[in-house]
Design an enzyme around this catalytic site. Structure first.
Site, PDB file in Angstrom:
ATOM      1  N   HIS A 175     -34.477  94.338  60.592  1.00  9.10           N
ATOM      2  CA  HIS A 175     -33.943  94.558  61.912  1.00  9.10           C
ATOM      3  C   HIS A 175     -32.646  94.450  61.774  1.00  9.10           C
ATOM      4  CE1 HIS A 175     -37.698  93.873  64.711  1.00  9.10           C
ATOM      5  NE2 HIS A 175     -37.598  94.804  64.205  1.00  9.10           N
ATOM      6  N   CYS A 269     -33.105  86.841  67.579  1.00  6.92           N
ATOM      7  CA  CYS A 269     -34.688  86.965  67.781  1.00  6.92           C
ATOM      8  C   CYS A 269     -35.036  86.437  68.763  1.00  6.92           C
ATOM      9  CB  CYS A 269     -35.098  87.078  66.562  1.00  6.92           C
ATOM     10  SG  CYS A 269     -34.883  87.918  65.207  1.00  6.92           S
TER      11      CYS A 269
END
Length: 301
Positions: A175, A269
Site C-alpha cells: 500500500h 493503517c
C-alpha cells in the site's frame, strides 16, 4: 536538507476513526508480512493499540470508535475503509474477498456520521487511504498490489482533483501508506526503494521537501505514520527518521506496534482521519462534494 516551515494552526482538533482489536489476528495471508503459523499475541496487540490510542488522545486528537466484528480481523485497519474528501466518503473496493466483507460496516459508520458514501464501479480495485494520500492539492496514488491505476483515474474524475498514480514495486510495501507519508502540504516522508524510477521522479518533482527513510527503518513501517499538526506518531525502530523529522521541525513520537506489523500494518493503517489529513490543502475549507452527489442521486430517482 529539509527546511522547517512555520507550525500549522493548532486550534483545529483532529478527528480520527479507530477500531479496537478485539478480534484482530492473522487468519489468512494476503501480503508478505502475514504468516498464520507465527500469528499474533492478542494481549500484546491490545496493549499496543491502547498505547497508540492514548498517545493520539494526548496529542489532542478526538478519537471515534468503530465496533469490532468477529470474523473480520483486519477491520482494525480503518485506513483502508475508503477516502475522505470533505463531506464525501469514497468507499473502498477491496481486491481480496476476505476484506470485502468489511465494507458494509465502514459505509454504515460514515453514512451515520453525515457523509455521502460513494462507491466506484465494479471491476475497479481501490483501497482508500491505504493507496490514496493528499499532499497539498495533489492526490498521490499507489497501484499494483491492491489498487489499480484505472481506479485512480476514476477517483480523479469523481473528485475533480489532480491524481498522480505511482507503481509500487516491492511487495512488502503493498500500500502507498506503507512507504509514503505526507507531513504537510509541501513535505513528505518516503522510502525510495518502494517505487520504480518513474515513481521516484513523480515524488521528487512534486513534493518540495522530502525526508528519505533508509531501507532498514522503512521495514519498521516508519512511513506508516499518523500526522497531527507537527507531531508524527510512528512505530519504534526508526531513529534516523526520528532525527530527520526533528530537523525538519516535527516532533516524532515512537510507540511499539510490532504485533500489527506482523499483519502488514502500523500506526497509519490503524487510523483514518475523518476530517482529512493535515497535508491536504482542502482541509481548511472542506469541499461539500457529497451534497452534490446526494442531490444528483435524488434527481435520478
Amino acid at each position: 536538507m529539509v527546511e522547517p516551515i512555520p507550525p500549522v494552526d493548532s486550534r483545529h482538533k483532529a478527528r480520527i476513526l479507530m477500531c479496537p482489536p478485539d478480534f484482530f489476528g492473522i487468519e489468512y495471508e494476503i501480503n508478505p508480512w502475514m504468516n498464520r503459523r507465527v500469528g499474533s499475541d492478542s494481549t500484546r496487540a491490545a496493549e499496543q493499540w491502547r498505547g497508540l490510542h492514548r498517545l493520539l488522545t494526548d496529542l489532542g486528537a478526538e478519537i471515534e470508535l468503530l465496533e469490532p466484528v468477529r470474523g473480520l480481523p483486519d477491520l482494525v485497519f480503518t485506513a483502508n475503509a475508503g477516502l475522505v474528501y470533505g463531506d464525501l466518503f469514497l468507499s473502498s473496493r477491496f481486491r481480496h474477498a476476505v476484506r470485502q466483507r468489511e465494507t458494509p460496516y465502514f459505509d454504515a459508520w460514515f453514512a451515520a456520521h453525515g457523509f455521502t458514501v460513494v462507491t466506484l464501479p465494479e471491476g475497479l480495485y481501490f483501497e482508500g487511504a491505504g493507496d490514496a494520500l493528499f499532499c497539498g492539492e495533489t492526490l498521490f496514488a499507489g497501484y499494483r498490489h491492491r489498487s489499480d491505476s484505472r481506479s485512480h483515474q476514476k477517483v480523479g474524475e469523481l473528485l475533480g482533483v489532480h491524481v498522480l498514480p505511482m507503481e509500487l514495486v516491492d511487495p512488502r510495501f503493498y500500500h502507498l501508506d506503507t512507504c509514503f507519508c505526507p507531513l504537510d502540504p509541501e513535505t513528505a516522508l518516503y522510502h525510495p526503494g518502494a517505487f520504480d524510477e518513474y515513481g521516484r521522479k513523480v515524488i521528487t518533482s512534486h513534493v518540495p521537501r522530502l525526508i528519505e527513510a533508509p531501507p532498514e527503518e522503512a521495514a519498521s513501517f516508519c512511513c506508516n505514520a499518523v500526522v497531527v499538526g507537527r507531531d508524527v506518531v510512528l512505530n519504534v525502530g526508526a531513529p534516523k527518521v526520528e532525527q530527520a523529522l526533528r530537523r525538519a521541525g516535527f516532533t516524532p513520537h515512537a510507540t511499539p506496534l510490532g504485533e500489527f506489523l506482523k499483519s502488514g500494518g502500523s500506526a497509519k493503517c490503524l487510523t483514518i482521519r475523518v476530517d482529512g489529513e493535515d497535508a491536504a490543502s482542502w482541509r481548511t475549507h472542506p469541499p461539500q462534494l457529497g451534497r452534490t452527489f446526494a442531490a444528483a442521486r435524488g434527481a435520478t430517482r
